[in-house]
Write a protein that holds these residues in place. Structure first.
Motif, PDB file in Angstrom:
ATOM      1  N   ASN A 120      33.866 -74.287  61.980  1.00  0.00           N
ATOM      2  CA  ASN A 120      32.604 -73.682  61.539  1.00  0.00           C
ATOM      3  C   ASN A 120      31.983 -74.450  60.365  1.00  0.00           C
ATOM      4  N   HIS A 121      32.826 -75.005  59.507  1.00  0.00           N
ATOM      5  CA  HIS A 121      32.324 -75.883  58.434  1.00  0.00           C
ATOM      6  C   HIS A 121      31.586 -77.068  59.056  1.00  0.00           C
ATOM      7  N   LEU A 122      32.159 -77.646  60.107  1.00  0.00           N
ATOM      8  CA  LEU A 122      31.509 -78.781  60.769  1.00  0.00           C
ATOM      9  C   LEU A 122      30.220 -78.360  61.467  1.00  0.00           C
ATOM     10  N   THR A 126      31.588 -89.340  58.824  1.00  0.00           N
ATOM     11  CA  THR A 126      32.839 -89.439  58.066  1.00  0.00           C
ATOM     12  C   THR A 126      33.456 -88.058  57.865  1.00  0.00           C
ATOM     13  N   ASP A 127      32.624 -87.049  57.691  1.00  0.00           N
ATOM     14  CA  ASP A 127      33.155 -85.685  57.514  1.00  0.00           C
ATOM     15  C   ASP A 127      33.882 -85.218  58.781  1.00  0.00           C
ATOM     16  N   VAL A 128      33.346 -85.576  59.948  1.00  0.00           N
ATOM     17  CA  VAL A 128      34.034 -85.224  61.202  1.00  0.00           C
ATOM     18  C   VAL A 128      35.399 -85.922  61.259  1.00  0.00           C
ATOM     19  N   ILE A 129      35.448 -87.189  60.847  1.00  0.00           N
ATOM     20  CA  ILE A 129      36.714 -87.937  60.846  1.00  0.00           C
ATOM     21  C   ILE A 129      37.696 -87.289  59.869  1.00  0.00           C
ATOM     22  N   HIS A 130      37.188 -86.945  58.699  1.00  0.00           N
ATOM     23  CA  HIS A 130      38.016 -86.293  57.668  1.00  0.00           C
ATOM     24  C   HIS A 130      38.618 -84.987  58.195  1.00  0.00           C
ATOM     25  N   HIS A 131      37.800 -84.173  58.834  1.00  0.00           N
ATOM     26  CA  HIS A 131      38.302 -82.879  59.325  1.00  0.00           C
ATOM     27  C   HIS A 131      39.138 -83.037  60.598  1.00  0.00           C
ATOM     28  N   HIS A 132      38.927 -84.110  61.352  1.00  0.00           N
ATOM     29  CA  HIS A 132      39.816 -84.461  62.464  1.00  0.00           C
ATOM     30  C   HIS A 132      41.246 -84.577  61.911  1.00  0.00           C
TER      31      HIS A 132
HETATM   32 NI    NI Z   1      33.625 -81.380  55.168  1.00  0.00          NI
END
Ligand code: NI
Length: 150
Positions: free
Chosen positions: A46-48, A122-128
């Motif tokens: 949900n953050h994403l 980058t945020d998607v990669i981080h949360h991955h």
């Molecule tokens: Ni984030």
């Protein structure tokens, strides 16, 4: 082809593999969090959803405001990620050349549109990575790559 095509492909790939990794977290653990202050897998999704929708809005001339239907289970989580990611990937691919130099105001500063978009990828990669880490905390220490079927 847009010079930002590799960035769009990166977003597509990591969204796909994040969804794949999510499939290794049991249904009854989607709400599980390793500490009271930490995010569950569902909260991360949900953050994403919020971040992807807000970035699309601001790059398209609106406010940095999340606009999405929060996921409550696996099916809606997968749908949310696919939908918001594909919409942002389209914005990346179709960013007109004359907008490459334009800036946008994000809550943490002002950046060129390509840099702002790359921050969201980058945020998607981080949360991955966070989803993968939650797996290890649940006892699954395998690395899961969709392309390898592992
Ligand atoms: Ni984030």
């Amino acid at each position: 082809m847009s010079p930002l095509e590799p960035m769009a492909q990166q977003l597509d790939w990591f969204t796909d593999n994040l969804i794949y990794n999510l499939s290794f977290i049991p249904d009854d653990k989607l709400d599980w969090k390793p500490a009271p202050s930490a995010n569950s897998a569902l909260e991360i999704v949900n953050h994403l959803g919020g971040g992807l929708s807000a970035m699309r809005s601001v790059v398209c001339g609106g406010e940095y405001t999340p606009d999405f239907q929060p996921a409550t289970d696996r099916e809606s989580a997968v749908a949310l990620l696919k939908h918001q990611s594909s919409l942002l990937a389209r914005v990346i691919r179709e960013l007109p050349p004359h907008e490459m130099e334009q800036t946008v105001h994000l809550p943490w500063g002002e950046y060129s549109k390509p840099l702002a978009l790359s921050m969201d990828v980058t945020d998607v990669i981080h949360h991955h990575g966070q989803i993968a880490y939650i797996q290890t905390l649940l006892g699954d220490t395998e690395s899961h790559f969709k392309d390898l079927g592992t």
